[in-house]
Design a protein around this motif. Structure first.
Motif, short mmCIF file in Angstrom:
data_model
loop_
_atom_site.label_atom_id
_atom_site.label_comp_id
_atom_site.label_asym_id
_atom_site.label_seq_id
_atom_site.Cartn_x
_atom_site.Cartn_y
_atom_site.Cartn_z
N PRO A 129 0.68 -1.18 0.06
CA PRO A 129 -0.04 -0.17 0.11
C PRO A 129 0.96 1.27 0.08
O PRO A 129 1.96 1.18 0.50
CB PRO A 129 -0.82 -0.09 1.22
CG PRO A 129 0.03 -1.07 2.23
CD PRO A 129 0.71 -1.98 1.26
N VAL A 133 -1.71 0.90 6.54
CA VAL A 133 -3.17 0.32 6.59
C VAL A 133 -3.22 -0.38 7.72
O VAL A 133 -4.23 -1.06 8.21
CB VAL A 133 -3.44 -0.54 5.39
CG1 VAL A 133 -3.63 0.21 3.92
CG2 VAL A 133 -2.62 -1.90 5.05
N GLU A 134 -2.26 -0.45 8.67
CA GLU A 134 -2.09 -1.30 10.14
C GLU A 134 -1.48 -0.51 10.83
O GLU A 134 -0.66 0.54 10.63
CB GLU A 134 -1.51 -2.50 9.91
CG GLU A 134 -0.09 -2.42 9.40
CD GLU A 134 0.63 -3.88 9.19
OE1 GLU A 134 0.55 -4.59 10.25
OE2 GLU A 134 1.32 -4.14 8.37
N CYS A 176 -6.13 -3.25 11.44
CA CYS A 176 -6.26 -2.67 10.39
C CYS A 176 -6.99 -1.28 10.59
O CYS A 176 -7.96 -1.19 11.10
CB CYS A 176 -7.21 -3.70 9.48
SG CYS A 176 -6.49 -5.20 9.10
N HIS A 178 -8.32 0.48 8.19
CA HIS A 178 -9.70 0.60 7.49
C HIS A 178 -10.38 -0.64 7.76
O HIS A 178 -11.37 -0.99 6.86
CB HIS A 178 -9.29 1.04 5.94
CG HIS A 178 -8.46 1.97 5.96
ND1 HIS A 178 -8.99 3.33 6.25
CD2 HIS A 178 -7.39 2.25 5.29
CE1 HIS A 178 -8.03 4.16 6.01
NE2 HIS A 178 -7.06 3.67 5.56
N CYS A 202 -5.47 -6.39 5.49
CA CYS A 202 -6.31 -5.28 5.63
C CYS A 202 -6.53 -4.48 4.64
O CYS A 202 -5.93 -4.42 3.44
CB CYS A 202 -5.25 -4.26 6.54
SG CYS A 202 -4.85 -4.92 8.23
N ARG A 203 -7.85 -3.93 4.53
CA ARG A 203 -8.43 -3.22 3.62
C ARG A 203 -7.59 -1.89 3.27
O ARG A 203 -7.31 -1.17 4.02
CB ARG A 203 -9.85 -2.78 3.61
CG ARG A 203 -10.74 -2.40 2.73
CD ARG A 203 -12.37 -2.41 3.23
NE ARG A 203 -12.24 -1.07 3.76
CZ ARG A 203 -12.60 0.08 3.56
NH1 ARG A 203 -12.75 0.06 1.94
NH2 ARG A 203 -12.68 1.26 4.33
N ARG A 204 -7.63 -1.81 1.99
CA ARG A 204 -7.11 -0.18 1.57
C ARG A 204 -8.28 0.82 1.72
O ARG A 204 -9.41 0.50 1.78
CB ARG A 204 -6.65 -0.43 -0.15
CG ARG A 204 -5.79 -1.34 -0.33
CD ARG A 204 -4.33 -1.47 0.57
NE ARG A 204 -3.56 -2.35 -0.17
CZ ARG A 204 -3.01 -3.33 0.50
NH1 ARG A 204 -3.78 -3.77 1.68
NH2 ARG A 204 -2.07 -4.27 0.11
N ASP A 205 -7.82 1.97 1.77
CA ASP A 205 -8.52 3.23 2.56
C ASP A 205 -9.55 3.19 1.16
O ASP A 205 -10.75 3.78 1.18
CB ASP A 205 -8.05 4.30 2.76
CG ASP A 205 -7.03 5.05 1.55
OD1 ASP A 205 -6.60 4.22 0.54
OD2 ASP A 205 -6.69 6.10 1.77
#
Length: 210
Positions: A129, A133-134, A176, A178, A202-205
């Protein structure tokens, strides 16, 4: 009775007998070869099915749904069947992988194979990323205190947890920012270190929530 019907009934009866008795691995292939259906004949030629095509009972089945990132290139697997017989002078082929895209920076973790629900998710999650993201787990964060049934690493309620072994307590690796990413998972035996794995889970923003 039509000869073709008799042959068909013979195959059905033989398969039924196999279901009722113990049979060593490979007996089905041997029986079919003896009756001219698949396998190799004494002269070395392959048997054929009713359509005249070779009937291969061996080989490797390749699955889709896998993804990996190598040197900034995200690759995804494709379904295929690789016959055991490669022909004279042919080298054995590996399962097919196709390029889904390239990372702007680099891979989040290089080389490990993950399960991804789509090519787009693989491309999104396997690339490093552009921003974090964490974050580290804080004492005020919800704790994952469940007992591990098996070794695993996953993301639940925004917390990336690692099960070292069955019977252990889930160990939080991070939180995470997001939330968890959907449609992707990592097998614990495929990782040598937990570093970077949270970035995959972990999800990207900007990613769409599912």
């Amino acid at each position: 009775m039509n000869p073709g019907h008799r042959a068909g009934r013979g195959v059905v009866l033989f398969l039924t007998a196999l279901a009722l008795t113990d049979c060593e691995k490979g007996c089905l292939a041997s029986w079919l070869s003896t009756h001219g259906v698949g396998g190799s004949s004494p002269g070395g030629s392959s048997g054929t099915d009713a359509t005249g095509r070779g009937l291969d009972l061996t080989g490797t089945d390749c699955s889709d749904g896998l993804a990996r990132c190598i040197e900034g290139q995200v690759q995804v697997s494709r379904t295929a069947h690789l016959p055991a017989r490669t022909g004279q002078g042919n080298e054995p082929r590996g399962c097919p992988w196709v390029v889904a895209g390239h990372c702007g920076v680099d891979c989040a973790v290089s080389g490990i194979e993950v399960a991804a629900a789509s090519d787009a998710i693989a491309l999104e999650q396997l690339c490093r990323p552009s921003e974090s993201v964490e974050r580290a787990a804080l004492p005020t964060d919800p704790r994952r205190g469940e007992i591990c049934a098996a070794s695993r690493i996953d993301c639940v309620d925004g917390v990336v947890g690692l099960c070292d072994a069955p019977g252990a307590t889930v160990r939080a690796l991070g939180v995470c920012v997001h939330g968890c990413a959907d449609g992707i998972s990592v097998e614990p035996e495929d990782i040598l270190t937990s570093d970077g794995v949270a970035a995959i889970l972990c999800r990207r923003d900007h990613a769409e929530r599912r």
